[in-house]
Write an enzyme that holds these catalytic residues in place. Structure first.
Site, PDB file in Angstrom:
ATOM      1  N   GLY A   1       0.833  -1.198   0.000  1.00 17.11           N
ATOM      2  CA  GLY A   1       0.000   0.000   0.000  1.00 17.11           C
ATOM      3  C   GLY A   1       0.865   1.245   0.000  1.00 17.11           C
TER       4      GLY A   1
ATOM      5  N   VAL B   1      18.142   7.826  -3.245  1.00 18.92           N
ATOM      6  CA  VAL B   1      18.799   8.054  -4.541  1.00 18.92           C
ATOM      7  C   VAL B   1      19.923   9.080  -4.390  1.00 18.92           C
ATOM      8  CG1 VAL B   1      18.480   9.037  -6.847  1.00 18.92           C
ATOM      9  CG2 VAL B   1      16.798   7.414  -5.932  1.00 18.92           C
TER      10      VAL B   1
ATOM     11  N   ARG C   1       0.970  -5.261  -5.797  1.00 16.88           N
ATOM     12  CA  ARG C   1       1.109  -6.493  -5.024  1.00 16.88           C
ATOM     13  C   ARG C   1       1.403  -7.602  -6.028  1.00 16.88           C
ATOM     14  NH1 ARG C   1      -0.818  -4.889   0.060  1.00 16.88           N
ATOM     15  NH2 ARG C   1      -2.179  -3.083  -0.140  1.00 16.88           N
ATOM     16  N   SER C   2       2.308  -8.514  -5.711  1.00 11.54           N
ATOM     17  CA  SER C   2       2.682  -9.567  -6.663  1.00 11.54           C
ATOM     18  C   SER C   2       2.543 -10.944  -6.038  1.00 11.54           C
ATOM     19  CB  SER C   2       4.138  -9.346  -7.104  1.00 11.54           C
ATOM     20  OG  SER C   2       4.614 -10.482  -7.774  1.00 11.54           O
TER      21      SER C   2
ATOM     22  N   GLY D   1       5.649  -2.120   3.754  1.00 12.68           N
ATOM     23  CA  GLY D   1       5.212  -2.651   5.030  1.00 12.68           C
ATOM     24  C   GLY D   1       5.749  -4.055   5.304  1.00 12.68           C
ATOM     25  N   ASP D   2       5.060  -4.725   6.155  1.00 13.07           N
ATOM     26  CA  ASP D   2       5.411  -6.064   6.611  1.00 13.07           C
ATOM     27  C   ASP D   2       5.720  -7.028   5.465  1.00 13.07           C
ATOM     28  OD1 ASP D   2       5.800  -7.716   8.679  1.00 13.07           O
ATOM     29  OD2 ASP D   2       3.678  -8.112   9.109  1.00 13.07           O
TER      30      ASP D   2
ATOM     31  N   THR E   1       4.384   2.585   5.648  1.00 13.54           N
ATOM     32  CA  THR E   1       2.979   2.170   5.745  1.00 13.54           C
ATOM     33  C   THR E   1       2.254   3.143   6.652  1.00 13.54           C
ATOM     34  OG1 THR E   1       1.466   0.573   6.731  1.00 13.54           O
ATOM     35  CG2 THR E   1       3.715   0.512   7.518  1.00 13.54           C
TER      36      THR E   1
ATOM     37  N   ASP F   1      -0.043   2.448   8.537  1.00 18.41           N
ATOM     38  CA  ASP F   1      -0.614   1.752   9.707  1.00 18.41           C
ATOM     39  C   ASP F   1       0.191   1.885  10.991  1.00 18.41           C
ATOM     40  OD1 ASP F   1      -2.856   0.908   8.367  1.00 18.41           O
ATOM     41  OD2 ASP F   1      -1.958  -0.988   7.740  1.00 18.41           O
TER      42      ASP F   1
ATOM     43  N   ASP G   1       2.321   0.048  12.379  1.00 11.87           N
ATOM     44  CA  ASP G   1       2.370  -1.118  13.277  1.00 11.87           C
ATOM     45  C   ASP G   1       3.662  -1.914  13.194  1.00 11.87           C
ATOM     46  OD1 ASP G   1       1.894  -1.922  10.719  1.00 11.87           O
ATOM     47  OD2 ASP G   1       0.304  -3.340  11.212  1.00 11.87           O
TER      48      ASP G   1
ATOM     49  N   ARG H   1     -17.487  16.892  12.409  1.00  7.78           N
ATOM     50  CA  ARG H   1     -17.936  17.438  13.691  1.00  7.78           C
ATOM     51  C   ARG H   1     -18.843  18.660  13.474  1.00  7.78           C
ATOM     52  NH1 ARG H   1     -18.167  15.824  18.906  1.00  7.78           N
ATOM     53  NH2 ARG H   1     -15.983  15.198  19.016  1.00  7.78           N
TER      54      ARG H   1
ATOM     55  N   ARG I   1     -26.266  14.919  15.746  1.00  7.12           N
ATOM     56  CA  ARG I   1     -26.220  13.556  15.222  1.00  7.12           C
ATOM     57  C   ARG I   1     -25.146  12.710  15.882  1.00  7.12           C
ATOM     58  NH1 ARG I   1     -26.601  15.389   8.983  1.00  7.12           N
ATOM     59  NH2 ARG I   1     -28.832  15.147   8.736  1.00  7.12           N
TER      60      ARG I   1
ATOM     61  N   GLY J   1      -6.892   0.938   9.175  1.00 11.49           N
ATOM     62  CA  GLY J   1      -6.300   0.134  10.233  1.00 11.49           C
ATOM     63  C   GLY J   1      -6.940  -1.237  10.270  1.00 11.49           C
ATOM     64  N   ARG J   2      -6.495  -2.129   9.368  1.00 15.69           N
ATOM     65  CA  ARG J   2      -7.121  -3.440   9.289  1.00 15.69           C
ATOM     66  C   ARG J   2      -6.782  -4.290  10.509  1.00 15.69           C
ATOM     67  NH1 ARG J   2      -6.178  -5.284   3.501  1.00 15.69           N
ATOM     68  NH2 ARG J   2      -6.936  -3.147   3.227  1.00 15.69           N
TER      69      ARG J   2
ATOM     70  N   GLN K   1      -7.079   8.706   2.888  1.00 18.91           N
ATOM     71  CA  GLN K   1      -6.027   8.682   3.896  1.00 18.91           C
ATOM     72  C   GLN K   1      -4.656   8.271   3.372  1.00 18.91           C
ATOM     73  OE1 GLN K   1      -7.894   6.771   7.695  1.00 18.91           O
ATOM     74  NE2 GLN K   1      -9.286   6.366   6.016  1.00 18.91           N
TER      75      GLN K   1
END
Lengths: 327, 327, 327, 327
Positions: free
Chosen positions: D14, D27, D75-76, D105-106, D129, D131, D133, D158, D166, D174-175, D260
């Site tokens: 991502g 570089v 992604r591969s 990321g990871d 990433t 995230d 994490d 807001r 409301r 954030g999966r 985001q």
């Protein structure tokens, strides 16, 4: 009339957000019509130097949202001479350029007209300047963006003015005209707006500020166009500080400066610039020359550049009164 | 130790984004602990004048995202005298205030400590200043916001610098310290950064700028902290213009100024301010006094204010080298 | 005609950035004319409940730049009944309110007119809705802000679309109208725009997307108004995914949603709202009722609300073609 | 050990704001050390296809402030197989690439490690990433930017939540982790935050919301991480609506989504990315491989990628309590 086959595009004078969107629209509309397009870099200076670059669809991809101008801009003294324009015209002819889309302000349009008349080159102008003072269009490319940039700064300064009960003089762009200042005044809730179109009555200004600051011991914002009669915010501050009544008023000056020229264009400027770049090529295709494309009452309108020249669009004086009324 | 029942909260010195978030956290944590809270307006000046206001949950609602400070700020000469602090202490006692949370910079913390020691009032400080130079915390409240505001302006100026192949000197805040300038330099891709912590070698600067501008006929950005040895961007520009080699370089100056103090705080500043406002009340509850709460290596840490005082946090000189390497 | 002495101000329907600027202008103009002003909270629901609040200069200070509405808004079923309006009118009379400035969209204006006619209350409407579809004004309060918010999001999504060569369907607000979608399409460089005013030809859409995505293996942005014939971006995505040709196209949906309603108003919306709030009070003073104030060709214009009602302003279909041409 | 002469740089997984700043730093540092640099486009997918591009100083000019990644990402699946990695390694060797800087990321780091171990290629990872994490660094590239983007949206929502009293459920990215949600909760003044690291007790949630909404008839914001136990904001809303007590509560859902991931990186992300890109090349030069560079307590730190893998960084649970305390 000779058939159009190859056009040049350039930006000149002070840069303005939306110029890239205008370049993109002109290039893509021209390509869609089967024309070839040459980018002329650094305005008339580059035209005189033959600083030309071939343009295709990808040359203008991903620039719509970018500030500045990918073709760069410059001011050229040489182009103000007949000899300079002759050299420029030779380069255009050598590159097979029949017609020009020029994007810029007053001076840019004037130069294009002279070149066109002297060397039989078709020219259509797009109004690109943050100052918004060009006759023949309700709004110029870059005005809305510059205005919002200035206003965001004023909002921030209001925070700190309020926190400290200060008087802030904020200078915005506008050497000859108060369009940015006026809208910033209303939009920023300024207590006072000083513009080049009006005489600056220091006596009245002092009185008003003193009454504002004393009555409520609160903060005040004065928006000053750089071309104000007294010569900008710094000069006004000095004049105030001479008065002993201002000894107790914490007075600060911020000159927003070139920040106002840059940044990603607003939605309005992107749409305006796209419409005008497209309309400029359309005007060339229809055989027009020596005209500026503008938007008047939401329709595209062509105005002879000779009418645009030296003729200022008037600010809306009602907005001045509205600022005073609402602050 | 006397039981805590009623605390005062104030902001003092230059305002910084996030101060409101810190006030909110301190007030709500205190209320959650059953304490009463008094807001002291206009810092020590308001304390001397008895400008106090009772605070409840709603007093601090919807302020988290606002710049400035709802309690206002001021500088007070009177508070630097023993007599001034005496008057202040009397007002505190009259209002039953046992303890203070003070939010501000170096001078604010110093004043609080003297007051606390002389009049037996518990004080805990929160580091609130955009300058980020306080010892005892990795970051101060307002620094991240001011930095991002400055950087957004630099991004915009880069657009116009590129369009015109100009040299821009951009002055950012930092009278004694280069934290904002350094991070802006790296983040803005500046070619050079001048900070108060380093001598300003005009010879080397001229050489470097000339080599940058000539080699590629491109734009350059120099970020100058206001407290630079030569006295800021305007002074540097004047020194450059004396040199004939700079005649052909279109050099501009922008002083960002007070814009950097205002605006809605960044996420980081809101979290930081919320943690510190909360921690300050916690420290008071635990019986601490004369300490500043800070975040060091992501943990809350208390540092005696006497250690904070006059002891500057060092900038990371590696970042200077990194700027030069990457530009 | 009875002399005006006390007016009510309310916002109703979906909130829009600039409503606060409009309230401020109406209140301050009214006070400047010696009128008293009552704020009616939560629109017609609050009118029925008698949720009224006295307003002075300070009630509207520092709200010019705030999103939302300090008077709050609501939808009221009761007000659609004669009985509901009767209760509302009784409250108005009990509070001595002779005349109303109502800020909102189509339904808001309709309600006001009925109330005015049935109970002899003077009403002037201000067009406040992000949808921009009200007849009688070139632009509505909130449109420019919502548009810029949507566009900023689209710019961000373009970054990630480009990075991954993805197809993004982005849904913007517009249940009955494509104003936001159209301007976002041009301003965001979208490859396709789907609006409620046009039939959605899935065959043509699929073909165009496939040709775009295959020819250059690049990203595409499709802007979809929520009221599109098929029912929004999610529905379109499902229809695309049914086709096996779309198996290899990484298709994502983002529904921008309520973000578009909030945030600080743009310069344009602040100026527009200030002018209209001011003009509404002026219209009341001049004895008008049952009219909406609008800006047409840059001048204030009054339009009988009965003409506004149910009569949609047309989008500019040329912009649709321009999007396709430029993308 | 073989002397380093030519390195490859890629982004994978991502995309995150700041990736371009990291590419630029890697570089330019490499070029400054006399190394040659090859950009590998579309991550491992491009590595397998041999989609390589030579990079010089200008390849990375003016990208520091841009979102997305100029090298694109993908992604591969093929790269997860031994055969895929073999083909990739052949391309690297054919292009003379000795060593890699991989940004992601990871999964990205895991892939690099396998490739490095199987084919004797030096690899250093940069944590990229949103995230946040990844173990081994206090912050990942993109987190601060994503957080601020999310928070700006929450601020806008807001406004409209307040205007209409409301309840808003706002889903942030954030999966598997609640970093963004937690900081948004505090920074946005949310009444409740739901994160994947905690069980979602619908009973307690309903009770708390009802008590909030009834006590003051006010608006509430609940921030939900997409990987929340119940499966995101939409699911939570459905569960609430089942309850008759929620019939009178106007409940809305906004899923912030891919917005985001994009946008210009914040100052903090630019500095972080610049430091890490620079440090990654430095690590390669010092002979390291199979390590990730990170910033821990403000210093660069190398962590073996095998330790990073599958090991999540913990969120700060104190922040959860702080949100509840302050809202």
């Amino acid at each position: 009339m000779k058939e159009l086959s190859r056009i040049g595009v350039l930006t000149s004078g002070g840069d303005a957000p939306g110029m890239n969107a205008c370049i993109r629209a002109a290039v893509r509309r021209a390509l869609a019509e089967g024309l070839e397009v040459v980018g002329i870099r650094r305005g008339y200076a580059g035209m005189i130097d033959g600083d030309f670059v071939e343009m295709d669809r990808l040359s203008v991809s991903n620039i719509l949202q970018q500030g500045g101008t990918i073709l760069k801009s410059a001011r050229s003294k040489a182009f103000r001479t007949k000899e300079g324009r002759e050299r420029a015209a030779e380069h255009l002819k050598a590159h097979g350029v029949d017609a020009l889309v020029v994007i810029g302000g007053d001076g840019t349009l004037e130069g294009a007209t002279r070149l066109g008349e002297e060397h039989n080159i078709a020219v259509v102008g797009c109004p690109g300047t943050i100052d918004n003072d060009l006759f023949g269009t309700d709004e110029t490319i870059g005005f809305d963006s510059a205005l919002n940039t200035a206003l965001e700064s004023i909002d921030k300064i209001r925070d700190t003015a309020d926190a400290h009960d200060r008087l802030f003089l904020i200078e915005v762009m506008g050497r000859d005209t108060g369009f940015i200042a006026l809208s910033c005044g209303i939009g920023g809730g300024a207590e006072l707006v000083l513009i080049p179109e009006m005489l600056t009555d220091m006596g009245a200004i002092k009185e008003r500020i003193l009454s504002l600051m004393s009555s409520q011991s609160r903060s005040s914002i004065v928006v000053v166009a750089e071309g104000d009669e007294l010569g900008g915010a710094q000069k006004i501050a000095e004049a105030l500080r001479e008065e002993s009544a201002f000894d107790d008023i914490d007075t600060r000056v911020t000159v927003l400066g070139h920040v106002q020229r840059g940044g990603s264009p607003t939605a309005r400027d992107r749409v305006l610039a796209s419409r005008l770049g497209n309309a400029a090529v359309e005007a060339l295709l229809e055989g027009h020359s020596g005209v500026m494309v503008g938007i008047v009452n939401n329709d595209v309108k062509l105005t002879p550049i000779r009418n645009v020249w030296g003729r200022k669009k008037e600010v809306d004086y009602d907005l001045l009164q509205l600022t005073a009324l609402l602050s």
